[in-house]
Design a protein around this motif. Structure first.
Motif, PDB file in Angstrom:
ATOM      1  N   ARG A 364       0.858  -1.188   0.000  1.00 48.29           N
ATOM      2  CA  ARG A 364       0.000   0.000   0.000  1.00 48.29           C
ATOM      3  C   ARG A 364       0.889   1.231   0.000  1.00 48.29           C
ATOM      4  O   ARG A 364       1.768   1.376   0.872  1.00 48.29           O
ATOM      5  N   VAL A 365       0.674   2.104  -0.970  1.00 45.55           N
ATOM      6  CA  VAL A 365       1.424   3.357  -1.068  1.00 45.55           C
ATOM      7  C   VAL A 365       0.415   4.501  -1.045  1.00 45.55           C
ATOM      8  O   VAL A 365      -0.436   4.597  -1.940  1.00 45.55           O
ATOM      9  N   THR A 366       0.476   5.329  -0.041  1.00 42.32           N
ATOM     10  CA  THR A 366      -0.477   6.433   0.102  1.00 42.32           C
ATOM     11  C   THR A 366       0.266   7.713   0.424  1.00 42.32           C
ATOM     12  O   THR A 366       1.373   7.695   0.987  1.00 42.32           O
ATOM     13  N   ARG A 367      -0.372   8.807   0.065  1.00 43.70           N
ATOM     14  CA  ARG A 367       0.161  10.122   0.416  1.00 43.70           C
ATOM     15  C   ARG A 367      -0.817  10.800   1.354  1.00 43.70           C
ATOM     16  O   ARG A 367      -1.986  10.994   1.011  1.00 43.70           O
ATOM     17  N   VAL A 368      -0.313  11.181   2.530  1.00 44.04           N
ATOM     18  CA  VAL A 368      -1.121  11.896   3.523  1.00 44.04           C
ATOM     19  C   VAL A 368      -0.442  13.236   3.779  1.00 44.04           C
ATOM     20  O   VAL A 368       0.584  13.309   4.463  1.00 44.04           O
ATOM     21  N   GLY A 369      -0.998  14.300   3.203  1.00 39.36           N
ATOM     22  CA  GLY A 369      -0.366  15.612   3.338  1.00 39.36           C
ATOM     23  C   GLY A 369       0.966  15.631   2.632  1.00 39.36           C
ATOM     24  O   GLY A 369       1.064  15.376   1.426  1.00 39.36           O
ATOM     25  N   ASP A 370       2.018  15.909   3.398  1.00 35.15           N
ATOM     26  CA  ASP A 370       3.364  15.975   2.833  1.00 35.15           C
ATOM     27  C   ASP A 370       4.191  14.749   3.187  1.00 35.15           C
ATOM     28  O   ASP A 370       5.428  14.816   3.227  1.00 35.15           O
ATOM     29  N   VAL A 371       3.523  13.643   3.458  1.00 34.29           N
ATOM     30  CA  VAL A 371       4.234  12.411   3.810  1.00 34.29           C
ATOM     31  C   VAL A 371       3.776  11.289   2.879  1.00 34.29           C
ATOM     32  O   VAL A 371       2.579  11.049   2.725  1.00 34.29           O
ATOM     33  N   LEU A 372       4.752  10.622   2.258  1.00 34.73           N
ATOM     34  CA  LEU A 372       4.469   9.444   1.433  1.00 34.73           C
ATOM     35  C   LEU A 372       4.717   8.206   2.292  1.00 34.73           C
ATOM     36  O   LEU A 372       5.815   8.006   2.811  1.00 34.73           O
ATOM     37  N   ARG A 373       3.687   7.379   2.440  1.00 36.97           N
ATOM     38  CA  ARG A 373       3.769   6.197   3.296  1.00 36.97           C
ATOM     39  C   ARG A 373       3.755   4.939   2.431  1.00 36.97           C
ATOM     40  O   ARG A 373       2.844   4.736   1.619  1.00 36.97           O
ATOM     41  N   VAL A 374       4.776   4.129   2.592  1.00 36.30           N
ATOM     42  CA  VAL A 374       4.907   2.871   1.861  1.00 36.30           C
ATOM     43  C   VAL A 374       4.813   1.734   2.876  1.00 36.30           C
ATOM     44  O   VAL A 374       5.597   1.687   3.830  1.00 36.30           O
ATOM     45  N   GLU A 375       3.866   0.832   2.663  1.00 36.18           N
ATOM     46  CA  GLU A 375       3.656  -0.278   3.587  1.00 36.18           C
ATOM     47  C   GLU A 375       3.668  -1.592   2.808  1.00 36.18           C
ATOM     48  O   GLU A 375       2.932  -1.764   1.832  1.00 36.18           O
ATOM     49  N   VAL A 376       4.538  -2.503   3.223  1.00 32.47           N
ATOM     50  CA  VAL A 376       4.664  -3.817   2.584  1.00 32.47           C
ATOM     51  C   VAL A 376       4.463  -4.883   3.657  1.00 32.47           C
ATOM     52  O   VAL A 376       5.206  -4.926   4.643  1.00 32.47           O
ATOM     53  N   ARG A 377       3.464  -5.730   3.471  1.00 24.18           N
ATOM     54  CA  ARG A 377       3.161  -6.798   4.436  1.00 24.18           C
ATOM     55  C   ARG A 377       3.265  -8.161   3.743  1.00 24.18           C
ATOM     56  O   ARG A 377       3.006  -8.277   2.555  1.00 24.18           O
ATOM     57  N   GLY A 415       4.797 -13.130  10.296  1.00 24.10           N
ATOM     58  CA  GLY A 415       4.850 -12.291   9.105  1.00 24.10           C
ATOM     59  C   GLY A 415       5.683 -11.047   9.346  1.00 24.10           C
ATOM     60  O   GLY A 415       6.198 -10.802  10.442  1.00 24.10           O
ATOM     61  N   THR A 416       5.809 -10.240   8.308  1.00 26.75           N
ATOM     62  CA  THR A 416       6.628  -9.028   8.380  1.00 26.75           C
ATOM     63  C   THR A 416       5.844  -7.846   7.849  1.00 26.75           C
ATOM     64  O   THR A 416       5.169  -7.941   6.819  1.00 26.75           O
ATOM     65  N   THR A 417       5.945  -6.732   8.577  1.00 32.30           N
ATOM     66  CA  THR A 417       5.350  -5.461   8.121  1.00 32.30           C
ATOM     67  C   THR A 417       6.452  -4.413   8.049  1.00 32.30           C
ATOM     68  O   THR A 417       7.102  -4.123   9.068  1.00 32.30           O
ATOM     69  N   LEU A 418       6.673  -3.893   6.872  1.00 31.65           N
ATOM     70  CA  LEU A 418       7.674  -2.856   6.658  1.00 31.65           C
ATOM     71  C   LEU A 418       6.965  -1.566   6.285  1.00 31.65           C
ATOM     72  O   LEU A 418       6.150  -1.555   5.358  1.00 31.65           O
ATOM     73  N   ILE A 419       7.262  -0.500   7.025  1.00 28.54           N
ATOM     74  CA  ILE A 419       6.631   0.805   6.784  1.00 28.54           C
ATOM     75  C   ILE A 419       7.713   1.862   6.599  1.00 28.54           C
ATOM     76  O   ILE A 419       8.600   2.008   7.449  1.00 28.54           O
ATOM     77  N   ALA A 420       7.657   2.543   5.486  1.00 20.40           N
ATOM     78  CA  ALA A 420       8.559   3.662   5.207  1.00 20.40           C
ATOM     79  C   ALA A 420       7.745   4.927   5.056  1.00 20.40           C
ATOM     80  O   ALA A 420       6.765   4.946   4.306  1.00 20.40           O
ATOM     81  N   GLU A 421       8.134   5.968   5.763  1.00 14.65           N
ATOM     82  CA  GLU A 421       7.475   7.271   5.674  1.00 14.65           C
ATOM     83  C   GLU A 421       8.500   8.294   5.220  1.00 14.65           C
ATOM     84  O   GLU A 421       9.519   8.500   5.875  1.00 14.65           O
ATOM     85  N   VAL A 422       8.203   8.931   4.095  1.00 16.20           N
ATOM     86  CA  VAL A 422       9.155   9.853   3.471  1.00 16.20           C
ATOM     87  C   VAL A 422       8.475  11.200   3.257  1.00 16.20           C
ATOM     88  O   VAL A 422       7.372  11.262   2.682  1.00 16.20           O
ATOM     89  N   PRO A 423       9.086  12.308   3.703  1.00 21.79           N
ATOM     90  CA  PRO A 423       8.514  13.631   3.421  1.00 21.79           C
ATOM     91  C   PRO A 423       8.563  13.929   1.933  1.00 21.79           C
ATOM     92  O   PRO A 423       9.564  13.676   1.268  1.00 21.79           O
ATOM     93  N   CYS A 424       7.460  14.465   1.415  1.00 24.70           N
ATOM     94  CA  CYS A 424       7.403  14.739  -0.029  1.00 24.70           C
ATOM     95  C   CYS A 424       6.781  16.112  -0.298  1.00 24.70           C
ATOM     96  O   CYS A 424       6.172  16.328  -1.328  1.00 24.70           O
ATOM     97  N   GLY A 425       6.936  17.048   0.672  1.00 28.24           N
ATOM     98  CA  GLY A 425       6.346  18.375   0.507  1.00 28.24           C
ATOM     99  C   GLY A 425       7.124  19.212  -0.485  1.00 28.24           C
ATOM    100  O   GLY A 425       8.255  18.930  -0.830  1.00 28.24           O
TER     101      GLY A 425
END
Length: 425
Positions: A364-377, A415-425
């Motif tokens: 799941r790749v979503t953008r919330v405001g100025d943060v890009l959130r990448v989640e791999v499960r 299982g494994t959950t990997l979450i990356a949050e990257v500023p994209c403003g």
């Protein structure tokens, strides 16, 4: 950075040998001249600008001009401090022009730096008068008293009076001369040192940037330079991808086609030669596949052309583990951020395929405001440790390069959950 250390030494035996002792005295004497020139110029200019403020066509340009003049005059004062006492002060930064005269004037009036520098010259007036008195006490009075035994008898009644004390003998005059000499030797330099330190602190606090402001500006510069480096690296990756795709890959494709034609023309003749051609053709096709995989890992063209959704769809389709993909990144982030998100997903799915023994994965790749959130499960065996694997460590470093954060939750068997949050403003 502001350097506020006093260059005048503390040790009495070093004071008289230090040129900064005399330079400090010259600087303190110069304060009076500064007040009568630069100080009056600043005070009058600001006062006239304030009085003319109601007259728009006169007040607005006067206000902007006064702001600029104050900064220029303060620059002269900082140069004087640097020359006479070696004090390095980072100057205040004037407000940047906005393109609107009214906005520039309003910005000039509300500029904190303007009023700090204005206050400096207001406070310097009484201080300059104090320094003159102090210099007279420190450097003029002691020599006069040291010579008292030579001339006290020339006064009326052959005596001199200092406050309540009457000097009418050589012994008394000599005692006064000795005290004055001791004062000149020890106290006078320390008075100059203390006065210079106070004067330097006034300049540092009102004419220079605060340590917090300077550090904040430095941090901002470092963030900008780091972003430029990251963008440069991503641009270099894209260039390498183009060079591989348009150069080496095309040559290998041409070579493979030539070998294929050679194999067809040879037919059943020369079996040994045909075997060699088939091996060369197979190696060329394998090299093409490896270069294609390499270019996808660097920066796939579809990412630039169509964005994350299309690029990650291709990655999910190639994955040996079934992947459910969801991408919602509007508005589209920069190519640098997209490349990092793509890299995180491809590396995470590669780890899932190699180590997780998972039945399925979800991205799941979503953008919330100025943060890009990448989640791999994934529903694999878990136990992934970022500290123990170079792959996860590389992901962490890549995300941290743009002030991002990567977390991994991977309990054994869960299982494994990997979450990356990257500023994209």
């Amino acid at each position: 950075m502001t350097v506020a250390a006093n260059p005048v030494p503390r040790a009495p035996w070093r004071l008289w040998r230090s040129p900064y002792l005399w330079l400090a005295t010259i600087h303190l004497l110069g304060d009076a001249l500064v007040v009568l020139t630069s100080g009056l110029l600043v005070l009058l200019t600001v006062a006239v600008a304030i009085l003319a403020w109601p007259l728009a066509y006169v007040g607005i340009p006067l206000t902007v001009g006064a702001n600029r003049l104050v900064y220029h005059v303060a620059g002269w004062e900082l140069a004087r401090a640097r020359i006479t006492r070696g004090q390095q002060i980072q100057p205040l930064v004037p407000p940047l022009p906005t393109g609107s005269r009214i906005a520039d004037a309003r910005q000039a009036v509300t500029d904190e730096g303007l009023w700090r520098q204005f206050l400096y010259y207001v406070l310097l007036l009484p201080l300059a008068m104090t320094w003159i008195v102090l210099i007279l006490v420190a450097w003029s009075v002691p020599p006069v008293l040291i010579a008292l035994p030579a001339y006290y008898s020339n006064y009326a009644a052959a005596q001199a009076q200092i406050g309540p004390f009457v000097i009418d003998t050589v012994t008394k005059a000599s005692v006064v001369a000795a005290i004055a000499a001791l004062f000149l030797l020890l106290a006078s330099p320390f008075l100059m040192r203390a006065a210079s330190a106070l004067d330097a602190e006034l300049a540092r606090s009102l004419l220079g940037r605060s340590e917090t402001g300077a550090l904040a500006e430095r941090v901002s510069q470092l963030v900008t330079s780091r972003q430029q480096v990251v963008d440069s690296v991503e641009a270099e990756r894209r260039r390498m991808e183009r060079d591989l795709h348009d150069g080496a890959q095309q040559r290998l494709v041409s070579l493979a086609m030539t070998l294929g034609r050679a194999k067809n023309r040879l037919g059943d003749k020369e079996p040994a030669v045909r075997t060699l051609i088939e091996e060369a053709h197979s190696e060329a096709m394998q090299a093409i596949a490896e270069i294609r995989d390499l270019t996808r890992g660097l920066h796939p063209p579809v990412l630039t052309d169509r964005g994350l959704d299309a690029a990650l769809s291709a990655v999910a389709a190639r994955s040996p583990v079934p992947v459910r993909l969801s991408v919602d990144v509007q508005p589209r982030p920069s190519l640098t951020i997209e490349s990092i998100a793509y890299f995180v997903v491809t590396e995470a799915l590669a780890n899932v395929a190699k180590h997780a023994e998972a039945a399925q994965a979800e991205v799941r790749v979503t953008r919330v405001g100025d943060v890009l959130r990448v989640e791999v499960r994934d529903d694999g065996q878990g136990g992934a440790d970022p500290a123990g694997g170079s792959g996860l460590r590389g992901l962490t470093d890549r995300v941290a390069g743009v002030d991002g954060r990567l977390t991994v939750d991977s309990p054994p068997g869960g299982g494994t959950t990997l979450i990356a949050e990257v500023p994209c403003g």
